[in-house]
Design a protein around this motif. Structure first.
Motif, PDB file in Angstrom:
ATOM      1  N   ASP A  89      18.300  44.344 -25.389  1.00 16.56           N
ATOM      2  CA  ASP A  89      19.430  44.710 -26.255  1.00 16.56           C
ATOM      3  C   ASP A  89      20.487  43.610 -26.283  1.00 16.56           C
ATOM      4  O   ASP A  89      21.451  43.689 -27.052  1.00 16.56           O
ATOM      5  CB  ASP A  89      20.092  46.005 -25.776  1.00 16.56           C
ATOM      6  CG  ASP A  89      19.190  47.217 -25.914  1.00 16.56           C
ATOM      7  OD1 ASP A  89      19.176  48.042 -24.982  1.00 16.56           O
ATOM      8  OD2 ASP A  89      18.512  47.331 -26.956  1.00 16.56           O
ATOM      9  N   THR A  90      20.314  42.593 -25.464  1.00 18.46           N
ATOM     10  CA  THR A  90      21.273  41.482 -25.439  1.00 18.46           C
ATOM     11  C   THR A  90      21.324  40.795 -26.796  1.00 18.46           C
ATOM     12  O   THR A  90      20.302  40.353 -27.318  1.00 18.46           O
ATOM     13  CB  THR A  90      20.887  40.465 -24.354  1.00 18.46           C
ATOM     14  OG1 THR A  90      20.987  41.095 -23.071  1.00 18.46           O
ATOM     15  CG2 THR A  90      21.799  39.253 -24.396  1.00 18.46           C
ATOM     16  N   ALA A  91      22.512  40.726 -27.377  1.00 24.36           N
ATOM     17  CA  ALA A  91      22.687  40.142 -28.712  1.00 24.36           C
ATOM     18  C   ALA A  91      24.161  40.166 -29.071  1.00 24.36           C
ATOM     19  O   ALA A  91      24.981  40.775 -28.378  1.00 24.36           O
ATOM     20  CB  ALA A  91      21.899  40.947 -29.751  1.00 24.36           C
ATOM     21  N   MET A  92      24.480  39.509 -30.181  1.00 22.74           N
ATOM     22  CA  MET A  92      25.783  39.678 -30.805  1.00 22.74           C
ATOM     23  C   MET A  92      25.686  40.872 -31.744  1.00 22.74           C
ATOM     24  O   MET A  92      24.741  40.951 -32.543  1.00 22.74           O
ATOM     25  CB  MET A  92      26.176  38.418 -31.576  1.00 22.74           C
ATOM     26  CG  MET A  92      27.587  38.449 -32.136  1.00 22.74           C
ATOM     27  SD  MET A  92      28.832  38.283 -30.846  1.00 22.74           S
ATOM     28  CE  MET A  92      28.759  36.504 -30.599  1.00 22.74           C
ATOM     29  N   TYR A  93      26.618  41.780 -31.624  1.00 23.20           N
ATOM     30  CA  TYR A  93      26.605  42.995 -32.422  1.00 23.20           C
ATOM     31  C   TYR A  93      27.715  42.931 -33.475  1.00 23.20           C
ATOM     32  O   TYR A  93      28.861  42.587 -33.175  1.00 23.20           O
ATOM     33  CB  TYR A  93      26.810  44.217 -31.523  1.00 23.20           C
ATOM     34  CG  TYR A  93      25.573  44.588 -30.749  1.00 23.20           C
ATOM     35  CD1 TYR A  93      25.117  43.789 -29.709  1.00 23.20           C
ATOM     36  CD2 TYR A  93      24.851  45.739 -31.065  1.00 23.20           C
ATOM     37  CE1 TYR A  93      23.970  44.113 -29.015  1.00 23.20           C
ATOM     38  CE2 TYR A  93      23.704  46.078 -30.366  1.00 23.20           C
ATOM     39  CZ  TYR A  93      23.270  45.263 -29.340  1.00 23.20           C
ATOM     40  OH  TYR A  93      22.129  45.593 -28.649  1.00 23.20           O
ATOM     41  N   TYR A  94      27.328  43.297 -34.692  1.00 26.02           N
ATOM     42  CA  TYR A  94      28.252  43.239 -35.822  1.00 26.02           C
ATOM     43  C   TYR A  94      28.331  44.602 -36.503  1.00 26.02           C
ATOM     44  O   TYR A  94      27.305  45.276 -36.652  1.00 26.02           O
ATOM     45  CB  TYR A  94      27.773  42.230 -36.857  1.00 26.02           C
ATOM     46  CG  TYR A  94      27.598  40.818 -36.356  1.00 26.02           C
ATOM     47  CD1 TYR A  94      26.415  40.414 -35.751  1.00 26.02           C
ATOM     48  CD2 TYR A  94      28.613  39.882 -36.509  1.00 26.02           C
ATOM     49  CE1 TYR A  94      26.244  39.114 -35.300  1.00 26.02           C
ATOM     50  CE2 TYR A  94      28.455  38.573 -36.065  1.00 26.02           C
ATOM     51  CZ  TYR A  94      27.272  38.204 -35.468  1.00 26.02           C
ATOM     52  OH  TYR A  94      27.112  36.917 -35.020  1.00 26.02           O
ATOM     53  N   CYS A  95      29.518  44.971 -36.939  1.00 24.38           N
ATOM     54  CA  CYS A  95      29.605  46.131 -37.812  1.00 24.38           C
ATOM     55  C   CYS A  95      29.670  45.634 -39.251  1.00 24.38           C
ATOM     56  O   CYS A  95      30.045  44.484 -39.517  1.00 24.38           O
ATOM     57  CB  CYS A  95      30.797  47.022 -37.470  1.00 24.38           C
ATOM     58  SG  CYS A  95      32.404  46.368 -37.896  1.00 24.38           S
ATOM     59  N   ALA A  96      29.282  46.496 -40.154  1.00 23.83           N
ATOM     60  CA  ALA A  96      29.188  46.102 -41.551  1.00 23.83           C
ATOM     61  C   ALA A  96      29.561  47.272 -42.449  1.00 23.83           C
ATOM     62  O   ALA A  96      29.437  48.437 -42.045  1.00 23.83           O
ATOM     63  CB  ALA A  96      27.775  45.623 -41.866  1.00 23.83           C
ATOM     64  N   ALA A  97      29.994  46.943 -43.657  1.00 27.53           N
ATOM     65  CA  ALA A  97      30.394  47.970 -44.605  1.00 27.53           C
ATOM     66  C   ALA A  97      30.053  47.529 -46.023  1.00 27.53           C
ATOM     67  O   ALA A  97      30.003  46.330 -46.316  1.00 27.53           O
ATOM     68  CB  ALA A  97      31.896  48.257 -44.485  1.00 27.53           C
ATOM     69  N   ASP A  98      29.838  48.490 -46.878  1.00 29.48           N
ATOM     70  CA  ASP A  98      29.571  48.190 -48.278  1.00 29.48           C
ATOM     71  C   ASP A  98      29.688  49.457 -49.094  1.00 29.48           C
ATOM     72  O   ASP A  98      29.526  50.568 -48.572  1.00 29.48           O
ATOM     73  CB  ASP A  98      28.179  47.596 -48.442  1.00 29.48           C
ATOM     74  CG  ASP A  98      28.074  46.680 -49.658  1.00 29.48           C
ATOM     75  OD1 ASP A  98      27.087  45.927 -49.738  1.00 29.48           O
ATOM     76  OD2 ASP A  98      28.972  46.719 -50.517  1.00 29.48           O
TER      77      ASP A  98
END
Length: 125
Positions: A89-98
């Motif tokens: 699960d190691t990663a950069m996590y991003y939230c997103a919207a549209d």
């Protein structure tokens, strides 16, 4: 539309939990499709969780049963509760919207037009 600011990332041992938050501007949480995606070094971006305007959710198989996406329309905040974390699960996590397109949200398979700067999650074994 506007800014999305993630927080809550960090380092945790395998089996641990983290809760990511995404503060959105305006009335994003109540009016937009929203989701979380992640990207590890050398790997493709992976959509992992999505929540539609009506609150219905979708998860990638890799996180199903361990992660929970939710939103607070009053606080205009998106969350990702991550339990039973694994080193993968190691990663950069991003939230997103549209905005939905013809009433359809991007879900976990399609890109979003707006995303934040990301928050790093590192899971050690």
């Amino acid at each position: 539309q506007g800014q999305l600011v993630e927080s809550g990332g960090g380092s945790v041992q395998a089996g641990g939990s983290l809760r990511l938050s995404c503060a959105a501007s305006g009335n994003t949480a109540s009016s937009y499709c929203m989701g979380w995606f992640r990207q590890a070094p050398g790997k493709e971006r992976e959509g992992i969780a999505a929540i539609e305007i009506d609150g219905s959710t979708t998860y990638a198989d890799s996180v199903k049963g361990r992660f929970t996406i939710s939103k607070d329309n009053a606080d205009n905040t998106l969350y990702l509760q991550m339990n039973s974390l694994k080193p993968e699960d190691t990663a950069m996590y991003y939230c997103a919207a549209d905005f939905p397109w013809r009433g359809i949200c991007p879900g976990i398979r399609y890109p979003y037009n707006y995303s934040g700067q990301g928050t790093q999650v590192t899971v050690s074994s």
